[in-house]
Write a protein that holds these residues in place. Structure first.
Motif, PDB file in Angstrom:
ATOM      1  N   ALA A 164       0.903  -1.372   0.129  1.00  0.00           N
ATOM      2  CA  ALA A 164      -0.097   0.119   0.064  1.00  0.00           C
ATOM      3  C   ALA A 164       0.828   1.240   0.077  1.00  0.00           C
ATOM      4  O   ALA A 164       0.399   2.124  -0.859  1.00  0.00           O
ATOM      5  CB  ALA A 164      -0.839   0.010   1.075  1.00  0.00           C
ATOM      6  N   LEU A 165       1.946   1.199   0.744  1.00  0.00           N
ATOM      7  CA  LEU A 165       2.680   2.457   0.893  1.00  0.00           C
ATOM      8  C   LEU A 165       3.426   2.663  -0.573  1.00  0.00           C
ATOM      9  O   LEU A 165       3.701   3.622  -0.965  1.00  0.00           O
ATOM     10  CB  LEU A 165       3.842   2.237   1.900  1.00  0.00           C
ATOM     11  N   ALA A 166       3.940   1.384  -1.196  1.00  0.00           N
ATOM     12  CA  ALA A 166       4.685   1.619  -2.434  1.00  0.00           C
ATOM     13  C   ALA A 166       3.630   2.063  -3.437  1.00  0.00           C
ATOM     14  O   ALA A 166       3.932   3.036  -4.310  1.00  0.00           O
ATOM     15  CB  ALA A 166       5.062   0.087  -2.821  1.00  0.00           C
ATOM     16  N   LEU A 167       2.378   1.679  -3.454  1.00  0.00           N
ATOM     17  CA  LEU A 167       1.420   2.212  -4.279  1.00  0.00           C
ATOM     18  C   LEU A 167       1.122   3.746  -4.133  1.00  0.00           C
ATOM     19  O   LEU A 167       1.010   4.681  -4.992  1.00  0.00           O
ATOM     20  CB  LEU A 167       0.028   1.696  -4.372  1.00  0.00           C
ATOM     21  N   ASN A 168       1.192   3.991  -2.675  1.00  0.00           N
ATOM     22  CA  ASN A 168       0.891   5.609  -2.213  1.00  0.00           C
ATOM     23  C   ASN A 168       2.127   6.372  -3.210  1.00  0.00           C
ATOM     24  O   ASN A 168       1.760   7.446  -3.540  1.00  0.00           O
ATOM     25  CB  ASN A 168       1.044   5.780  -0.763  1.00  0.00           C
ATOM     26  N   ASP A 169       3.122   5.963  -3.240  1.00  0.00           N
ATOM     27  CA  ASP A 169       4.309   6.675  -3.779  1.00  0.00           C
ATOM     28  C   ASP A 169       4.093   7.187  -5.214  1.00  0.00           C
ATOM     29  O   ASP A 169       4.475   8.224  -5.832  1.00  0.00           O
ATOM     30  CB  ASP A 169       5.698   5.750  -3.656  1.00  0.00           C
ATOM     31  N   LEU A 170       3.304   5.982  -5.824  1.00  0.00           N
ATOM     32  CA  LEU A 170       2.917   6.445  -7.286  1.00  0.00           C
ATOM     33  C   LEU A 170       1.449   6.866  -7.426  1.00  0.00           C
ATOM     34  O   LEU A 170       0.963   7.005  -8.556  1.00  0.00           O
ATOM     35  CB  LEU A 170       2.874   4.972  -7.983  1.00  0.00           C
ATOM     36  N   GLY A 171       0.847   7.407  -6.419  1.00  0.00           N
ATOM     37  CA  GLY A 171      -0.561   8.112  -6.391  1.00  0.00           C
ATOM     38  C   GLY A 171      -1.522   7.283  -6.315  1.00  0.00           C
ATOM     39  O   GLY A 171      -2.750   7.779  -6.565  1.00  0.00           O
ATOM     40  N   TYR A 172      -1.421   6.008  -5.940  1.00  0.00           N
ATOM     41  CA  TYR A 172      -2.457   5.000  -5.822  1.00  0.00           C
ATOM     42  C   TYR A 172      -2.865   5.227  -4.312  1.00  0.00           C
ATOM     43  O   TYR A 172      -2.115   5.381  -3.312  1.00  0.00           O
ATOM     44  CB  TYR A 172      -2.274   3.931  -6.421  1.00  0.00           C
ATOM     45  N   LYS A 173      -4.091   4.559  -4.100  1.00  0.00           N
ATOM     46  CA  LYS A 173      -4.687   4.560  -2.818  1.00  0.00           C
ATOM     47  C   LYS A 173      -5.278   2.912  -2.477  1.00  0.00           C
ATOM     48  O   LYS A 173      -6.212   2.853  -3.259  1.00  0.00           O
ATOM     49  CB  LYS A 173      -5.772   5.564  -2.322  1.00  0.00           C
TER      50      LYS A 173
END
Length: 556
Positions: free
Chosen positions: A314-323
């Motif tokens: 989830a944190l890696a996705l957050n880096d790319l603008g995803y939730k």
């Protein structure tokens, strides 16, 4: 002609959803009675039947009426095919005259009138859900399919409403029962009527297509355990949500976040090395669905592996603008695990400055029912959504509603069915039903009157009587009066037909209906019975007819 032998006619009403719902979906004795009526020249006599139930299900004090649309679809397209007539002829004794089968060729519902309570309404015992009026032989042929279409639909819609009441308005309720339902029709019907009763979505793709119900679902334990390690992930790149850049090695990005989580002081000791096959599964699922990442976290160990692995992805996705959407718990102590999961999310939010990460959704499943929802509420939990299957769609707590179909009038002559069990005595004659509301806006009582009696009036006192117990009576001064039955099939009467409405509209109306009820009628334990009554005039007539029809014994 439709595949089920029914014709789309009379204002363009489609045939029933299930192609098995044909004129043959009835009991043999309906055909033997129809033949006997025909043989006696009684088949066209005008009859009135009431469809109702005697007792609320699940130990409660209310029921949600469902299944009306499918009944009207059957009635609008009710015709026998030649194949069906041939089968009926082969199934009846050879002594049956050929003229009866010619009669069946002309049978339809053009001489019928159907009055009913609106689908999705909260209803109560003894009050007619439907009033079916028409040639007696035709009405009898409709009895079994109408009872069948109302019985399970109302039962499962009520079950859904009860689960919603216990879960609370704010929780997301997901129906996950298809694989455990009683066959394909049980699964499709359950999905439809659970949505009507207050659920938000279903896992059933066919029901989603047929009825426009929102779909939900992610992956199973099999998906998680099918992976061995992150090394088998070949395509590792992921484009950012705005398309501005590409992360060439999403796997390494996730592993970096997992390492950071591991060394957080506030999370110290919660986990060490997580399961790498689970991590690989989560990464692969996130690469496939970066905007819809929701992970099942209990394949190996929730707190030592599932939640840390999810948070890293989830944190890696957050880096790319995803939730990330959230997690699902499918085993263990759901109250405890949900609370520990929420703490983990909140710690992650605090440590890394991620707004709202602590509010990440937690879904729970695992053979849930009313009792487990109630227990979770008492224990305290952090669950946002519930996936409920077996107990919901099979109506495990009660298998049938017990809908009945009784003759109340023929040729303008009221009829009564007597029994030593007073609850089984029918209420005669063609009736109208009203809901009377009190000063606080809650329904107080439902009252039945004779068809030609003047309706109750706002602000005018009316005596409401129990149909069979002479000492149970009360005066009511209604602040609002609602007539319950509307004409959904006018036949040739020329009456205006009430249009069928979309399931989403019925669902909204059902939710409003449930909110209108007094809380003590709705509670799970020891609910207050809702009052169902008759007018003084109808009470007198019931007991006059009862005495008139009951045989008088003779003592020797």
């Amino acid at each position: 002609m439709a595949a089920n032998g029914l014709r789309k006619e009379d204002g363009g009403i489609d045939g029933p959803t299930n192609p098995m719902v044909t004129p043959l979906l009835t009991d043999l004795y309906q055909f033997t009675m129809a033949y006997a009526y025909w043989k006696a020249g009684k088949h066209n006599e005008r009859a009135v039947f009431d469809l109702y139930f005697r007792r609320n299900p699940f130990g409660g004090e209310y029921t949600v009426f469902a299944g009306l649309e499918e009944c009207i679809k059957l009635i609008a397209n009710f015709r026998f095919t030649e194949d069906e007539i041939a089968f009926v002829q082969a199934s009846l004794p050879p002594s049956c005259e050929i003229g009866f089968f010619d009669y069946l060729r002309g049978v339809d519902c053009s001489d019928m009138e159907i009055h009913a309570i609106s689908e999705g309404y909260v209803v109560f015992p003894k009050i007619p859900l439907m009033r079916i009026e028409g040639p007696v032989a035709v009405v009898q042929l409709l009895e079994t399919p109408l009872v069948n279409l109302i019985n399970f639909a109302s039962l499962v819609a009520t079950n859904a409403a009860r689960h919603r009441f216990v879960a609370g308005k704010s929780k997301l309720l997901l129906e996950f029962g298809l694989r455990r339902a009683q066959g394909p029709d049980g699964g499709i019907s359950a999905s439809k009527y659970c949505f009507m009763g207050g659920f938000d979505a279903t896992s059933n793709v066919a029901a989603g297509k047929l009825f426009g119900i929102p779909l939900r679902g992610t992956h199973s334990h099999a998906f998680v355990s099918s992976f061995m390690s992150p090394d088998e992930i070949i395509e590792k790149s992921l484009k950012s949500s705005d398309g501005s850049n590409v992360c060439e090695d999403f796997v390494s990005l996730v592993q970096g976040w997992l390492s950071k989580l591991k060394w957080l002081p506030l999370l110290g000791g919660i986990f060490g090395e997580t399961n790498q096959s689970e991590l690989a599964a989560f990464i692969s699922y996130a690469l496939a669905f970066p905007k819809n990442f929701l992970a099942l976290v209990d394949t190996y160990d929730v707190m030592r592996s599932g939640i840390p692995n999810f948070c890293a992805v989830a944190l890696a996705l957050n880096d790319l603008g995803y939730k990330a959407l959230g997690v699902r718990l499918d085993s263990g102590d759901l109250a405890y695990l949900s609370c520990e999961t929420r703490k983990f999310f909140q710690t992650t939010e605090k440590e890394f400055g991620l707004p709202d990460f602590g509010k990440t959704s937690i879904t729970a499943s695992n053979d849930l029912n009313e009792e487990t929802l109630d227990a979770l509420n008492k224990q305290g939990h952090e669950i946002d959504a519930f996936g409920i299957g077996t107990h919901l769609v099979t109506c495990y707590a009660q298998p049938a509603l017990g809908v009945v179909f009784k003759l109340v009038e023929i040729n303008d002559q009221p009829r009564i069915k007597l029994s030593e069990d007073v609850s089984k005595v029918s209420i005669p004659c063609k009736k109208r039903s009203y809901r009377l509301y009190g000063k606080e806006g809650y329904p107080l009582v439902d009252i039945m009157t004779g068809e030609n009696e003047p309706p109750p009036k706002v602000g005018v006192r009316i005596l409401c009587r129990h149909p069979f117990n002479e000492s149970k009576r009360a005066y009511v001064v209604p602040q609002r009066v609602e007539e319950l039955m509307k004409c959904y099939w006018p036949g040739r009467s020329g009456k205006e037909r009430e249009e069928l409405t979309a399931i989403s509209v019925i669902r909204e109306g059902c939710i409003r209906q449930l909110e209108l009820m007094r809380p003590d009628h709705m509670r799970r334990l020891n609910p207050t019975p809702y009052k169902v009554s008759v007018s003084a005039k109808l009470y007198d007539f019931i007991h006059f007819l009862w005495l008139n029809e009951a045989p008088v014994g003779e003592l020797q």
